[in-house]
Design a protein around this motif. Sequence first.
Motif, PDB file in Angstrom:
ATOM      1  N   CYS A  26       0.914  -1.039   0.029  1.00 48.12           N
ATOM      2  CA  CYS A  26       0.138  -0.019   0.024  1.00 48.12           C
ATOM      3  C   CYS A  26       0.744   1.271   0.079  1.00 48.12           C
ATOM      4  CB  CYS A  26      -0.744  -0.080   1.287  1.00 48.12           C
ATOM      5  SG  CYS A  26      -2.419  -1.580   1.182  1.00 48.12           S
ATOM      6  N   LEU A  27       2.128   1.390   0.583  1.00 47.33           N
ATOM      7  CA  LEU A  27       2.852   2.503   0.987  1.00 47.33           C
ATOM      8  C   LEU A  27       3.561   2.460  -0.517  1.00 47.33           C
ATOM      9  CD1 LEU A  27       4.567   2.076   4.426  1.00 47.33           C
ATOM     10  CD2 LEU A  27       2.457   3.305   3.627  1.00 47.33           C
ATOM     11  N   TRP A  28       3.620   1.713  -1.351  1.00 43.67           N
ATOM     12  CA  TRP A  28       4.463   1.888  -2.583  1.00 43.67           C
ATOM     13  C   TRP A  28       3.637   2.942  -3.420  1.00 43.67           C
ATOM     14  CZ3 TRP A  28       3.825   1.246  -7.933  1.00 43.67           C
ATOM     15  CH2 TRP A  28       5.283   1.389  -8.676  1.00 43.67           C
ATOM     16  N   PHE A  29       2.483   3.126  -3.350  1.00 39.49           N
ATOM     17  CA  PHE A  29       1.493   4.239  -4.214  1.00 39.49           C
ATOM     18  C   PHE A  29       1.798   5.394  -3.611  1.00 39.49           C
ATOM     19  CE2 PHE A  29      -0.233  -0.056  -5.105  1.00 39.49           C
ATOM     20  CZ  PHE A  29      -0.108  -0.010  -6.425  1.00 39.49           C
ATOM     21  N   ASP A  36       9.641   7.022   1.774  1.00 40.75           N
ATOM     22  CA  ASP A  36      10.870   6.570   2.652  1.00 40.75           C
ATOM     23  C   ASP A  36      10.318   6.874   3.924  1.00 40.75           C
ATOM     24  OD1 ASP A  36      12.575   5.818   0.420  1.00 40.75           O
ATOM     25  OD2 ASP A  36      13.840   7.428   0.588  1.00 40.75           O
ATOM     26  N   ALA A  37       9.921   8.077   4.264  1.00 38.90           N
ATOM     27  CA  ALA A  37       9.180   8.376   5.722  1.00 38.90           C
ATOM     28  C   ALA A  37       8.249   7.318   6.011  1.00 38.90           C
ATOM     29  CB  ALA A  37       8.783   9.675   5.843  1.00 38.90           C
ATOM     30  N   ALA A  38       7.520   6.963   5.447  1.00 40.82           N
ATOM     31  CA  ALA A  38       6.224   6.053   5.422  1.00 40.82           C
ATOM     32  C   ALA A  38       6.904   4.690   5.856  1.00 40.82           C
ATOM     33  CB  ALA A  38       5.337   6.014   4.327  1.00 40.82           C
ATOM     34  N   LEU A 240      -4.109  -7.281  -6.689  1.00 41.20           N
ATOM     35  CA  LEU A 240      -4.513  -6.481  -7.659  1.00 41.20           C
ATOM     36  C   LEU A 240      -5.524  -5.345  -7.438  1.00 41.20           C
ATOM     37  CD1 LEU A 240      -4.833  -9.032 -10.676  1.00 41.20           C
ATOM     38  CD2 LEU A 240      -3.089  -7.307 -10.658  1.00 41.20           C
ATOM     39  N   ALA A 241      -6.458  -5.730  -6.433  1.00 47.43           N
ATOM     40  CA  ALA A 241      -7.266  -4.861  -6.043  1.00 47.43           C
ATOM     41  C   ALA A 241      -6.704  -3.548  -5.573  1.00 47.43           C
ATOM     42  CB  ALA A 241      -8.108  -5.515  -4.963  1.00 47.43           C
ATOM     43  N   VAL A 242      -5.531  -3.765  -4.580  1.00 53.66           N
ATOM     44  CA  VAL A 242      -4.832  -2.552  -4.021  1.00 53.66           C
ATOM     45  C   VAL A 242      -4.158  -1.761  -5.287  1.00 53.66           C
ATOM     46  CG1 VAL A 242      -2.848  -2.038  -2.722  1.00 53.66           C
ATOM     47  CG2 VAL A 242      -4.515  -3.817  -1.793  1.00 53.66           C
ATOM     48  N   CYS A 243      -3.614  -2.547  -6.170  1.00 51.28           N
ATOM     49  CA  CYS A 243      -2.877  -1.770  -7.303  1.00 51.28           C
ATOM     50  C   CYS A 243      -3.995  -1.062  -8.137  1.00 51.28           C
ATOM     51  CB  CYS A 243      -2.415  -2.814  -8.069  1.00 51.28           C
ATOM     52  SG  CYS A 243      -0.791  -3.784  -7.386  1.00 51.28           S
ATOM     53  N   ARG A 244      -5.012  -1.649  -8.201  1.00 54.60           N
ATOM     54  CA  ARG A 244      -6.113  -0.890  -9.122  1.00 54.60           C
ATOM     55  C   ARG A 244      -6.409   0.336  -8.484  1.00 54.60           C
ATOM     56  NH1 ARG A 244     -12.066  -1.183  -9.260  1.00 54.60           N
ATOM     57  NH2 ARG A 244     -12.664  -0.562 -11.474  1.00 54.60           N
ATOM     58  N   ALA A 249      -6.035   6.195  -7.563  1.00 52.77           N
ATOM     59  CA  ALA A 249      -5.905   7.641  -6.747  1.00 52.77           C
ATOM     60  C   ALA A 249      -4.760   8.328  -7.373  1.00 52.77           C
ATOM     61  CB  ALA A 249      -5.591   6.976  -5.529  1.00 52.77           C
ATOM     62  N   SER A 250      -3.796   7.689  -8.042  1.00 50.31           N
ATOM     63  CA  SER A 250      -2.639   8.507  -8.752  1.00 50.31           C
ATOM     64  C   SER A 250      -3.171   9.249  -9.795  1.00 50.31           C
ATOM     65  CB  SER A 250      -1.476   7.390  -8.828  1.00 50.31           C
ATOM     66  OG  SER A 250      -1.118   6.910  -7.928  1.00 50.31           O
TER      67      SER A 250
END
Length: 263
Positions: A26-29, A36-38, A240-244, A249-250
């Motif tokens: 999740c933090l990757w997005f 980095d802080a996350a 995939l649901a998280v990525c979607r 959002a992005s």
Amino acid sequence: MARQKHQPLVMEVQKAVQADPDRALCLWFLPSSVRDAAYVLLAFHNELIRALAPARSAAVAGSMAGYIRLQWWREVLEAQRKPEHVLAPAIMALVQSGQVQRETCLKMITAREMELEPTQDVERWMQMMRDGAGAFQQAIGELLGVQDAVILQRLAAGGAAYGAGTMLRHWPLLAGSGRFLFPGMQEQLRQVGKTFLQECHFKALEPRCRKAALPAVLAKRDLARGSEQAGLPRGIGDRLAVCRAGIQASLATIFSITPIRTE
């Protein structure tokens, strides 16, 4: 030399990513400016959970050892003790710069202290989830510059929903782990988790905040299932649901797209 200096911190982050692949994904997005802080916050969250490990091996001495480790972190955050742990200077830098509120980090400690308490009830368990998994997502929102108290509470509710969903998903394994389980039946846990989800109202959040609440996507899926996936890694459908949701959002952030509400 600089790379060697930061290597211990990198190793702590890597351990946290391995221990918590859901939140790590999740933090990757998040925007690169705060990512980095996350991950430092993820390592801090993981370290607090690791502080409970002695409590699972001894009823009295272990519990006291857990309290002592958590109190050490509390004193670091309150500037009463030197930040001698490898993570401590990085966490203190986030607090002192105002990127993350000290009280939010203290809530995470409080949640772990609550987990060590011998007597619990549903209301107290719900508060523990808001202060633990919930406060972590609130801290991510703070990193993103969210200041609205109501929105931060919704992010915390999304984190609490994820915690409830994960507990439901792994219920058979957690029962023998020494961790504090929900003080009720599985179906009651499901309903409490759904209540957290409703409070979050993920799809109505602005895009920036949806990035901070992505674990709610996994919560919705976990709360719709039982514990048949206990102990198993996430399937491709969950990821995939998280990525979607993260990509949507992005894109919405870039193009100022208002999400279409379907519920």
